[in-house]
Design a protein around this motif. Structure first.
Motif, PDB file in Angstrom:
ATOM      1  N   ALA A 144     -28.044  36.251 -28.973  1.00 29.20           N
ATOM      2  CA  ALA A 144     -26.687  35.777 -29.271  1.00 29.20           C
ATOM      3  C   ALA A 144     -26.013  36.651 -30.320  1.00 29.20           C
ATOM      4  O   ALA A 144     -24.794  36.849 -30.290  1.00 29.20           O
ATOM      5  N   ASP A 145     -26.803  37.201 -31.242  1.00 27.46           N
ATOM      6  CA  ASP A 145     -26.236  38.043 -32.290  1.00 27.46           C
ATOM      7  C   ASP A 145     -25.643  39.335 -31.736  1.00 27.46           C
ATOM      8  O   ASP A 145     -24.855  40.010 -32.405  1.00 27.46           O
ATOM      9  N   GLU A 146     -26.001  39.665 -30.473  1.00 32.73           N
ATOM     10  CA  GLU A 146     -25.463  40.859 -29.824  1.00 32.73           C
ATOM     11  C   GLU A 146     -24.244  40.541 -28.969  1.00 32.73           C
ATOM     12  O   GLU A 146     -23.625  41.440 -28.397  1.00 32.73           O
ATOM     13  N   GLY A 147     -23.949  39.238 -28.842  1.00 34.21           N
ATOM     14  CA  GLY A 147     -22.776  38.851 -28.075  1.00 34.21           C
ATOM     15  C   GLY A 147     -23.073  38.155 -26.751  1.00 34.21           C
ATOM     16  O   GLY A 147     -22.149  37.759 -26.035  1.00 34.21           O
ATOM     17  N   PHE A 148     -24.351  37.989 -26.422  1.00 33.69           N
ATOM     18  CA  PHE A 148     -24.700  37.290 -25.179  1.00 33.69           C
ATOM     19  C   PHE A 148     -24.458  35.785 -25.343  1.00 33.69           C
ATOM     20  O   PHE A 148     -24.808  35.204 -26.371  1.00 33.69           O
ATOM     21  N   GLU A 149     -23.869  35.176 -24.324  1.00 28.46           N
ATOM     22  CA  GLU A 149     -23.534  33.751 -24.379  1.00 28.46           C
ATOM     23  C   GLU A 149     -24.150  32.937 -23.239  1.00 28.46           C
ATOM     24  O   GLU A 149     -24.076  31.716 -23.248  1.00 28.46           O
ATOM     25  N   GLY A 150     -24.720  33.613 -22.264  1.00 25.78           N
ATOM     26  CA  GLY A 150     -25.229  32.899 -21.091  1.00 25.78           C
ATOM     27  C   GLY A 150     -24.145  32.732 -20.039  1.00 25.78           C
ATOM     28  O   GLY A 150     -24.217  31.826 -19.199  1.00 25.78           O
ATOM     29  N   GLU A 179     -18.215  35.554 -12.479  1.00 27.16           N
ATOM     30  CA  GLU A 179     -17.100  35.252 -13.371  1.00 27.16           C
ATOM     31  C   GLU A 179     -17.677  34.713 -14.665  1.00 27.16           C
ATOM     32  O   GLU A 179     -18.887  34.495 -14.769  1.00 27.16           O
ATOM     33  N   ALA A 180     -16.833  34.470 -15.636  1.00 22.80           N
ATOM     34  CA  ALA A 180     -17.323  33.988 -16.935  1.00 22.80           C
ATOM     35  C   ALA A 180     -18.141  32.709 -16.797  1.00 22.80           C
ATOM     36  O   ALA A 180     -19.195  32.557 -17.418  1.00 22.80           O
ATOM     37  N   GLY A 181     -17.669  31.784 -15.950  1.00 22.14           N
ATOM     38  CA  GLY A 181     -18.342  30.496 -15.832  1.00 22.14           C
ATOM     39  C   GLY A 181     -19.300  30.373 -14.685  1.00 22.14           C
ATOM     40  O   GLY A 181     -19.908  29.313 -14.484  1.00 22.14           O
ATOM     41  N   MET A 182     -19.484  31.450 -13.909  1.00 22.23           N
ATOM     42  CA  MET A 182     -20.341  31.345 -12.728  1.00 22.23           C
ATOM     43  C   MET A 182     -20.985  32.683 -12.376  1.00 22.23           C
ATOM     44  O   MET A 182     -20.314  33.719 -12.313  1.00 22.23           O
ATOM     45  N   PHE A 183     -22.290  32.656 -12.146  1.00 17.86           N
ATOM     46  CA  PHE A 183     -23.017  33.811 -11.639  1.00 17.86           C
ATOM     47  C   PHE A 183     -22.951  33.772 -10.120  1.00 17.86           C
ATOM     48  O   PHE A 183     -23.134  32.716  -9.510  1.00 17.86           O
TER      49      PHE A 183
END
Length: 220
Positions: A144-150, A179-183
């Motif tokens: 998360a510290d690298e910017g990953f949010e899932g 998309e942001a909310g969907m893989f």
């Protein structure tokens, strides 16, 4: 060249009786041949792992829709890596059995096996999707510290590492549209997509493996 495994000789717990010293020495005839009534389980009757696998109509635990389950790790307490072993074995099983012209029928068991990923079919393509932010969030939180949010984009980055390293023969067949909310992953080759998602889902259940793959994912 990948070794071809005779899965008809693989036991419920993922071992091969043909290579077992107890069998070659004549102490045991084999778990499959004895239908689970082997010397090790003489005191309690039939092997519980074998019985469970047969009740679920599978050759071995790694391809069961309930894998991995609490019973497995309690029954095979002597092998701390049993989930990883069966996950790897299942990957090879799908690699061998999804080759050629046959396409696996999309059944309720298949859909359960790939859940929480979902399968959809269209006129000329098929896709697999996942709502981001719930499944394996702790994996993405580890960076998360690298910017990953899932997000869907983060899942795509992870899936691309898996594809490159574990299923390179599918690279030309697999496409992404997240998309942001969907893989989202899709393909005109349904066999290739089935092979990809079955292997990817198995990898997701191996925490050590998926964290290792994620360590090489690049932030979009």
């Amino acid at each position: 060249m990948e070794q071809i495994i005779d899965f008809s000789a693989i036991t419920a717990c993922g071992e091969s009786c043909t290579a077992c010293k107890k069998r070659t020495d004549g102490i045991c005839k084999g778990c499959i041949e004895l239908d689970g009534y082997v010397p090790e389980w003489a005191g309690s009757g039939r092997c519980k792992v074998h019985t469970c696998a047969r009740n679920h109509h599978v050759q071995f635990c790694g391809i069961c829709s309930d894998f991995p389950c609490k019973q497995l790790t309690s029954y095979i307490s002597w092998n701390k890596n049993i989930v990883e072993h069966l996950t790897s074995l299942a990957c090879q099983y799908y690699n061998q059995n999804l080759k050629g012209e046959k396409i696996m029928k999309i059944t309720e068991q298949f859909e359960k096996k790939i859940a929480p990923f979902t399968w959809s079919e269209y006129k000329e393509t098929a896709s697999v999707c996942l709502d981001a932010g719930m499944y394996l969030q702790e994996v993405f939180d580890s960076r998360a510290d690298e910017g990953f949010e899932g997000s869907g984009y983060d899942w795509e980055s992870l899936a691309k590492v898996f594809l490159d390293e574990k299923c390179p023969e599918l690279i030309s067949e697999i496409n992404f549209d997240s998309e942001a909310g969907m893989f989202c992953v899709y393909s005109k080759n349904m066999e290739a997509l089935q092979k990809f998602i079955l292997n990817f889902k198995n990898a997701c259940m191996d925490k050590t493996l998926i964290l290792d793959l994620f360590s090489r994912a690049e932030l979009d």
